[in-house]
Design a protein around this motif. Sequence first.
Motif, PDB file in Angstrom:
ATOM      1  N   VAL A  99       0.835  -1.204   0.000  1.00  0.00           N
ATOM      2  CA  VAL A  99       0.000   0.000   0.000  1.00  0.00           C
ATOM      3  C   VAL A  99       0.869   1.254   0.000  1.00  0.00           C
ATOM      4  N   HIS A 104      -1.534  -1.203  -4.956  1.00  0.00           N
ATOM      5  CA  HIS A 104      -2.777  -1.541  -4.263  1.00  0.00           C
ATOM      6  C   HIS A 104      -3.336  -2.906  -4.678  1.00  0.00           C
ATOM      7  N   GLU A 105      -3.195  -3.252  -5.934  1.00  0.00           N
ATOM      8  CA  GLU A 105      -3.702  -4.552  -6.390  1.00  0.00           C
ATOM      9  C   GLU A 105      -2.972  -5.688  -5.702  1.00  0.00           C
ATOM     10  N   GLU A 138      -7.945   0.741   2.398  1.00  0.00           N
ATOM     11  CA  GLU A 138      -7.018   1.689   1.786  1.00  0.00           C
ATOM     12  C   GLU A 138      -6.621   1.248   0.382  1.00  0.00           C
ATOM     13  N   ALA A 139      -6.383  -0.062   0.213  1.00  0.00           N
ATOM     14  CA  ALA A 139      -6.041  -0.581  -1.108  1.00  0.00           C
ATOM     15  C   ALA A 139      -7.211  -0.400  -2.074  1.00  0.00           C
ATOM     16  N   SER A 140      -8.420  -0.667  -1.604  1.00  0.00           N
ATOM     17  CA  SER A 140      -9.609  -0.504  -2.451  1.00  0.00           C
ATOM     18  C   SER A 140      -9.816   0.957  -2.832  1.00  0.00           C
ATOM     19  N   GLY A 142      -7.435   3.175  -3.090  1.00  0.00           N
ATOM     20  CA  GLY A 142      -6.390   3.463  -4.072  1.00  0.00           C
ATOM     21  C   GLY A 142      -6.725   2.977  -5.465  1.00  0.00           C
TER      22      GLY A 142
END
Length: 346
Positions: A99, A104-105, A138-140, A142
């Motif tokens: 992250v 992010h993926e 947070e990743a989602s 992004g």
Amino acid sequence: MGTGAALALPRGRRRSCELCGGPAQLRCGACRVTYYCDIDHQQADWVSIHEKICQLLIPIRTSFPFFNSEKERKHGMEQLLHRQKHLVDFTHKVAQKFVFEGKHEEAIPAALHSLHFSIDTCGPDSVELVPAYLILAEASTGLGRLTQAEEYLSQAQWIVLKTSDCSNGIQSKLHRNLGLLYAAKGNFEESLYHLATDIYFASCAFGTHDISTSGGYFHMANVFFRQNKMDIADSLYTEVSIRYLVCYPSILCFILNVGEAQQAEASQVLNAILDIREQAPKQQPAKTANVVHALAMLHFLILDFPKTHELGMKAFLITKQLPNQDASEAIHHLLKLIKSKLFYTK
């Protein structure tokens, strides 16, 4: 794919995909205890985390041997719990580092593993699940998957609300993620509220001047920057830079205690501020030099001496043009230290 090549499941074997929970058609050929719905999910998991933990999953996901005594059974359960907790921590750190690096993926499979292991060790309603939900959110965010991010944050928020003794550190991270979500949705007022709350809880947890509160200031600055409120954004970016610049002991402790993930965060924050400083229509050499100096310090603390020397020289050349030479003297001292380190490491 290496040793993680996929194997087709025999007919009649019903398993769930590691990433999406759907019906699995494949399993990892190396550990033979991890299942996937298709090759895309297997590849995503392998790149993110599975290659690193493949063999560690075997003793966790295979049946217990027969125990001759209660003492042996208890010891076996303790060993299982220890392995699971290790994987919770390790997968979370890997996801967090992705992250901070903007990957992010790649972060999502590792964070899903952390969530699943946390559920196995602590139960579905434990506050220990919150860090995994926050990384997933947070990743989602992004990736622009704001509905998914909102769902993860709702899960985290519900757990926090039900936990009477939830730590200030956890609440800080929750509000930071809420702030990021609202910023992504363009609701800047709500975003600033949550980021201010993040700073409050971070200050309660770590102290008003601790490096750990810098993230909240940085994200607030980004919101003001997007609103074109440049004076406020500039003052907050300066606050972040100064925190990294003047707090050698706390930064050293920070780097030693938290590892690669937070090192990546520090690098991300300082490089982002440097980009903004260098691209600004009105250049402010003193403030730019502070950021470059802070980046040089960061690379020195992680023992990347060539990069420290490069950044130190850049900061030194900038400060030589300034009327106040105090900063250039401090950077010159750092460069002398670096030259000695480079000499002894040859």
